[in-house]
Enzyme design. Structure first.
Site, PDB file in Angstrom:
ATOM      1  CG  ASP A 102     -24.000   2.145  32.953  1.00 44.46           C
ATOM      2  OD1 ASP A 102     -22.438   1.985  32.332  1.00 44.46           O
ATOM      3  OD2 ASP A 102     -24.450   2.891  32.969  1.00 44.46           O
ATOM      4  CG  ASP A 140     -20.769  -1.065  28.897  1.00 47.24           C
ATOM      5  OD1 ASP A 140     -19.813  -1.353  27.906  1.00 47.24           O
ATOM      6  OD2 ASP A 140     -21.736  -0.331  28.949  1.00 47.24           O
ATOM      7  CG  ASP A 290     -26.657   6.094  23.775  1.00 43.17           C
ATOM      8  OD1 ASP A 290     -26.192   7.098  23.042  1.00 43.17           O
ATOM      9  OD2 ASP A 290     -26.932   4.677  24.312  1.00 43.17           O
TER      10      ASP A 290
END
Length: 453
Positions: A102, A140, A290
């Site tokens: 991330d 991701d 989130d």
């Protein structure tokens, strides 16, 4: 978890049946100790419970493996996969452990370095067994690389390629999917280039839309473009899976913690009717935050209710189930992992013979650590369906229960009786359901008594 803003999302689309068109066929595994299941069990009188129970807790979702725990991850994976194998269902495991994940955002963390990452992956892979599992490998990791230098991108690509081959070597029946971002992020050609660099040729395909809200039709079109680009590179036979957990309502700003216009999308299934798509999955568990308003990954009933309220009910016709596996399911009753706030399992599950008559049997798997424990209990029906059950467990002196999920306890110490809750009282002949509890002190033994209602 990072993602780019999505496009306008169409209404909820349900897939109730039809032929499975991809390379995966069978029922997906519903984790009986997920955060949403535990919340439902603990809040029977809450006005939000019915909607959350019927439209979210009832559905199979991915189990995320996101803690750097190389010494215990094998047993954690083995417990989860073993329970799915025993149910003759397909588990979905989301691996989220890559170094510098991330890019240091709300879901920052991962392995301290890529050497330690490979150690963790090797231990993870040893717990996968030999039956079909679906692996969502590093959300991701390929779509989000803005924080990495050229050499760091190359190192990450090599790490993901090695991880893919490690998993496939440990379990040839594992289906491994790499990060394809989503339809409003990188272009299809760029996505294909990144997938090739990370070794998609060793994987089964790629996943898209994890934690995002783009409509399924957009993702499918994007996936076809990526597959076409891969074919042009000489990489054929790759398929897509799409996260549909939150793409059935309005779109807009990606971060959903404050957005009340989201809805759950297509219910999880391997019956997609599309030859390019192996499954529609709920990779991001609906109701888990989130990292915007709430801590990333925490279950929030308000978010879950917002996603469920007003959405259609699940299809009444389940997708076709798999034939009996060629390898018999394990005779043990492996434990599910401890809730997120507790240490992972440290002890092996007991061996319990299947019931031979009417009624039910119960087996207990205890995960003990210094000062506390969790217990996972499998309730198995005999030769006839049961419509309610009570399991009696005796705790050692000094032990006390501090929390229970998927059952109602009669007390907290000594001899405790656990009764079913509304959604797991009916157990088909020869089938198994599960509940669990945690406590202080020493956990119970591996035997318990079960009585059918």
């Amino acid at each position: 978890m990072a993602a780019a803003a999505g496009a306008t999302v169409a209404g909820v689309c349900l897939v109730a049946g039809g032929a499975s068109a991809g390379t995966v066929s069978g029922s997906l595994y519903r984790d009986p100790s997920s955060a949403v299941v535990r919340w439902v069990a603990a809040n029977p009188g809450d006005y939000r419970t019915a909607a959350i129970r019927d439209k979210i807790a009832s559905q199979p979702q991915a189990r995320w493996f996101a803690n750097f725990n190389p010494s215990t991850v094998q047993s954690e994976v083995s417990g989860f996969v073993g329970a799915a194998n025993a149910a003759q269902q397909i588990p979905v495991l989301s691996v989220y452990e890559i170094t510098n994940r991330d890019c240091g955002g709300a879901s920052a963390g991962g392995a301290p370095d890529l050497n330690q990452y490979q150690t963790w992956v090797s231990n993870f892979a040893r717990g996968l067994g030999n039956q079909t599992v679906l692996i969502i490998l590093e959300t991701d990791s390929l779509a989000l690389q803005t924080c990495l230098s050229g050499s760091e991108i190359s190192a990450r690509d090599q790490a993901i390629s090695t991880a893919t081959r490690t998993i496939k070597s440990a379990n040839p029946n594992a289906k491994v999917y790499l990060d394809g971002g989503h339809s409003t992020w990188n272009s299809a050609s760029e996505t294909a280039n990144r997938l090739r660099a990370a070794g998609v040729q060793y994987a089964d395909g790629f996943f898209t839309n994890v934690s995002n809200f783009n409509p399924t039709s957009n993702e499918a079109n994007f996936g076809r473009a990526v597959i076409s680009a891969l074919n042009g590179m000489g990489i054929s036979g790759k398929r897509q899976v799409i996260d549909t957990s939150r793409n059935g309502g309005a779109s807009g700003d990606w971060c959903a913690d404050d957005n009340t216009d989201r809805r759950i999308g297509t219910y999880p299934t391997t019956s997609t009717g599309d030859g390019n798509i192996d499954a529609y999955l709920w990779v991001k568990p609906p109701g888990e935050a989130d990292g915007c308003r709430y801590a990333a990954g925490s279950f929030q009933p308000d978010l879950a209710y917002s996603l469920a309220n007003g959405a259609p009910n699940p299809p009444t016709t389940a997708p076709p189930t798999t034939a009996a596996p060629t390898t018999p399911p394990p005779t043990t009753a492996p434990p599910t992992t401890a809730p997120p706030t507790t240490p992972p399992p440290t002890t092996a599950p007991p061996t319990t013979p299947p019931p031979t008559g009417n009624g039910c049997t119960a087996s207990v798997a205890v995960n003990q650590w210094n000062g506390g424990f969790t217990a996972s209990v499998n309730v198995t029906a005999g030769s006839a369906d049961i419509n309610g059950w009570t399991v009696t467990v005796t705790l050692p002196g000094g032990a006390a229960i501090t929390g229970t999920w998927s059952a109602q306890p009669s007390g907290t110490s000594g001899t405790v009786r656990f009764t079913n809750v509304s959604y797991n009282g009916h157990v088909g002949a020869g089938q198994t359901t599960n509940f669990g509890f945690q406590g202080t002190g020493t956990g119970p033994g591996t035997t318990a008594t079960c009585a059918a209602a």
